[in-house]
Scaffold this motif. Structure first.
Motif, mmCIF file in Angstrom:
data_model
loop_
_atom_site.group_PDB
_atom_site.id
_atom_site.type_symbol
_atom_site.label_atom_id
_atom_site.label_comp_id
_atom_site.label_asym_id
_atom_site.label_seq_id
_atom_site.Cartn_x
_atom_site.Cartn_y
_atom_site.Cartn_z
ATOM 1 N N ASP A 1 0.823 -1.211 0.000
ATOM 2 C CA ASP A 1 0.000 0.000 0.000
ATOM 3 C C ASP A 1 0.859 1.265 0.000
ATOM 4 N N VAL A 2 1.929 1.236 -0.804
ATOM 5 C CA VAL A 2 2.820 2.389 -0.949
ATOM 6 C C VAL A 2 2.546 3.062 -2.287
ATOM 7 N N ASP A 3 2.363 4.369 -2.261
ATOM 8 C CA ASP A 3 2.109 5.115 -3.494
ATOM 9 C C ASP A 3 3.420 5.571 -4.130
ATOM 10 N N VAL A 4 3.525 5.436 -5.444
ATOM 11 C CA VAL A 4 4.710 5.910 -6.171
ATOM 12 C C VAL A 4 4.261 6.714 -7.385
ATOM 13 N N ARG A 5 5.166 7.535 -7.903
ATOM 14 C CA ARG A 5 4.877 8.309 -9.109
ATOM 15 C C ARG A 5 5.270 7.534 -10.368
ATOM 16 N N ASP A 6 6.422 6.865 -10.280
ATOM 17 C CA ASP A 6 6.926 6.178 -11.465
ATOM 18 C C ASP A 6 7.956 5.143 -11.045
ATOM 19 N N ILE A 7 8.100 4.096 -11.836
ATOM 20 C CA ILE A 7 9.121 3.075 -11.642
ATOM 21 C C ILE A 7 9.744 2.807 -13.000
ATOM 22 N N SER A 8 11.078 2.825 -13.067
ATOM 23 C CA SER A 8 11.739 2.591 -14.348
ATOM 24 C C SER A 8 12.976 1.725 -14.153
ATOM 25 N N GLU A 9 13.331 1.002 -15.210
ATOM 26 C CA GLU A 9 14.555 0.205 -15.201
ATOM 27 C C GLU A 9 15.646 1.033 -15.860
ATOM 28 N N GLU A 10 16.689 1.320 -15.098
ATOM 29 C CA GLU A 10 17.788 2.155 -15.567
ATOM 30 C C GLU A 10 19.088 1.394 -15.356
ATOM 31 N N GLY A 11 19.641 0.861 -16.426
ATOM 32 C CA GLY A 11 20.824 0.033 -16.290
ATOM 33 C C GLY A 11 20.496 -1.225 -15.514
ATOM 34 N N ASP A 12 21.267 -1.507 -14.485
ATOM 35 C CA ASP A 12 21.042 -2.700 -13.666
ATOM 36 C C ASP A 12 20.088 -2.440 -12.506
ATOM 37 N N SER A 13 19.622 -1.227 -12.377
ATOM 38 C CA SER A 13 18.784 -0.861 -11.240
ATOM 39 C C SER A 13 17.340 -0.605 -11.644
ATOM 40 N N VAL A 14 16.446 -0.812 -10.695
ATOM 41 C CA VAL A 14 15.074 -0.340 -10.801
ATOM 42 C C VAL A 14 14.989 0.915 -9.938
ATOM 43 N N ILE A 15 14.550 2.019 -10.516
ATOM 44 C CA ILE A 15 14.487 3.298 -9.815
ATOM 45 C C ILE A 15 13.034 3.654 -9.552
ATOM 46 N N ILE A 16 12.752 3.990 -8.307
ATOM 47 C CA ILE A 16 11.400 4.337 -7.869
ATOM 48 C C ILE A 16 11.364 5.832 -7.568
ATOM 49 N N TYR A 17 10.373 6.517 -8.117
ATOM 50 C CA TYR A 17 10.155 7.942 -7.870
ATOM 51 C C TYR A 17 8.843 8.097 -7.113
ATOM 52 N N ALA A 18 8.871 8.825 -5.995
ATOM 53 C CA ALA A 18 7.676 8.938 -5.153
ATOM 54 C C ALA A 18 7.683 10.250 -4.389
ATOM 55 N N ASP A 19 6.555 10.559 -3.749
ATOM 56 C CA ASP A 19 6.503 11.706 -2.857
ATOM 57 C C ASP A 19 7.457 11.470 -1.687
ATOM 58 N N VAL A 20 7.998 12.547 -1.133
ATOM 59 C CA VAL A 20 9.017 12.409 -0.085
ATOM 60 C C VAL A 20 8.488 11.686 1.150
ATOM 61 N N ASP A 21 7.189 11.799 1.421
ATOM 62 C CA ASP A 21 6.662 11.140 2.619
ATOM 63 C C ASP A 21 6.566 9.622 2.473
ATOM 64 N N GLN A 22 6.896 9.112 1.289
ATOM 65 C CA GLN A 22 6.901 7.667 1.065
ATOM 66 C C GLN A 22 8.310 7.070 1.166
ATOM 67 N N PHE A 23 9.292 7.891 1.459
ATOM 68 C CA PHE A 23 10.683 7.449 1.465
ATOM 69 C C PHE A 23 10.894 6.234 2.374
ATOM 70 N N HIS A 24 10.510 6.361 3.626
ATOM 71 C CA HIS A 24 10.738 5.265 4.571
ATOM 72 C C HIS A 24 9.811 4.082 4.303
ATOM 73 N N ALA A 25 8.601 4.357 3.849
ATOM 74 C CA ALA A 25 7.659 3.275 3.571
ATOM 75 C C ALA A 25 8.169 2.371 2.460
ATOM 76 N N ILE A 26 8.780 2.974 1.440
ATOM 77 C CA ILE A 26 9.333 2.185 0.335
ATOM 78 C C ILE A 26 10.463 1.299 0.836
ATOM 79 N N GLN A 27 11.384 1.877 1.590
ATOM 80 C CA GLN A 27 12.493 1.086 2.115
ATOM 81 C C GLN A 27 12.000 -0.022 3.040
ATOM 82 N N ALA A 28 11.013 0.309 3.875
ATOM 83 C CA ALA A 28 10.490 -0.688 4.807
ATOM 84 C C ALA A 28 9.871 -1.868 4.070
ATOM 85 N N ALA A 29 9.202 -1.597 2.948
ATOM 86 C CA ALA A 29 8.578 -2.671 2.167
ATOM 87 C C ALA A 29 9.625 -3.651 1.669
ATOM 88 N N PHE A 30 10.771 -3.143 1.247
ATOM 89 C CA PHE A 30 11.825 -4.028 0.747
ATOM 90 C C PHE A 30 12.566 -4.725 1.883
#
Length: 239
Positions: free
Chosen positions: A155-184
């Protein structure tokens, strides 16, 4: 999303490869965050964020520990957080964030960096409205679809997710920073290739070759200033 984050970070890494500049800037930022709150990152959100960023830039533990111990020791060294906004060649836009113990010195140095390279300082609000505060988090070992599914389940909101080289990059509102890390971290992923709170331009611009050279020199000059922590802009270098 315009410019790819990995390209931005690779340019920074290349520039800083043979210097201690980036470590010094992190040391100052860690000290300020630890001094303004608890020196424990689990009790201090600002400190936790900067330590996550420092980890992705391989900042040595000794530098991190020294900055935190300095804050614990009650150092009287104080810094003011400042934000400058301005314009480069051909109407390009720049935001400069600084930590300084001498406001007059920093203002003069930033203004000179703009003026000597075809730019000029703007008033507060003249540029920032064209940028969005953004959390950027990257990781390896997953596809964009797998990341999206995981974050939706958490239940984490993101703006965009893209594959850039070997990484997957997640773009989101700043208040989702810790929630994204916690999910992983819930599934055992604790290492991130990117962990940033940044300002991303809503629209990138391309400059003609002569203006681009002048603009890049201006950005390099700003980033080399001791008091400057971050420089954001809306120019696509075409990397």
């Amino acid at each position: 999303m315009g410019r790819k984050w990995n390209n931005i970070k690779e340019k920074k890494a290349s520039k800083d490869a043979n210097t201690s500049r980036i470590y010094a800037k992190f040391g100052r930022e860690i000290y300020v965050a630890a001094k303004q709150g608890e020196p424990d990152p689990e009790l201090n959100t600002a400190l936790k964020i900067v330590l996550e960023r420092a980890k992705t830039y391989s900042v040595p533990k000794a530098i991190i520990d020294r900055a935190i111990e300095k804050a614990k020791g009650g150092s009287e060294e104080n810094y003011t957080e400042l934000r400058y906004e301005g314009f480069g060649p051909n109407g390009s836009m720049v935001i400069v964030d600084a930590l300084t113990n001498n406001v007059n010195r920093t203002a003069a140095e930033v203004r000179a960096a703009f003026n000597k390279n075809g730019g000029n300082m703007g008033v507060t609000g003249s540029v920032a409205y064209m940028f969005d505060a953004t959390a950027v988090i990257g990781l390896e070992g997953k596809t964009a679809d797998e990341v999206l599914e995981l974050l939706m389940e958490a239940d984490v909101d993101v703006r965009d997710i893209s594959e850039e080289g070997d990484s997957v990059i997640i773009y989101a509102d700043v208040d989702q920073f810790h929630a994204i890390q916690a999910a992983f971290k819930q599934i055992g992923i604790t290492e991130f290739t990117v962990a940033e709170l940044t300002m991303l331009a809503q629209n990138d611009v391309e400059l003609p070759a002569d203006a681009l050279v002048k603009f890049e020199k201006m950005i390099d000059t700003l980033e080399d200033l001791e008091d400057v922590q971050q420089v954001y802009h809306n120019v696509d270098f075409g990397e």
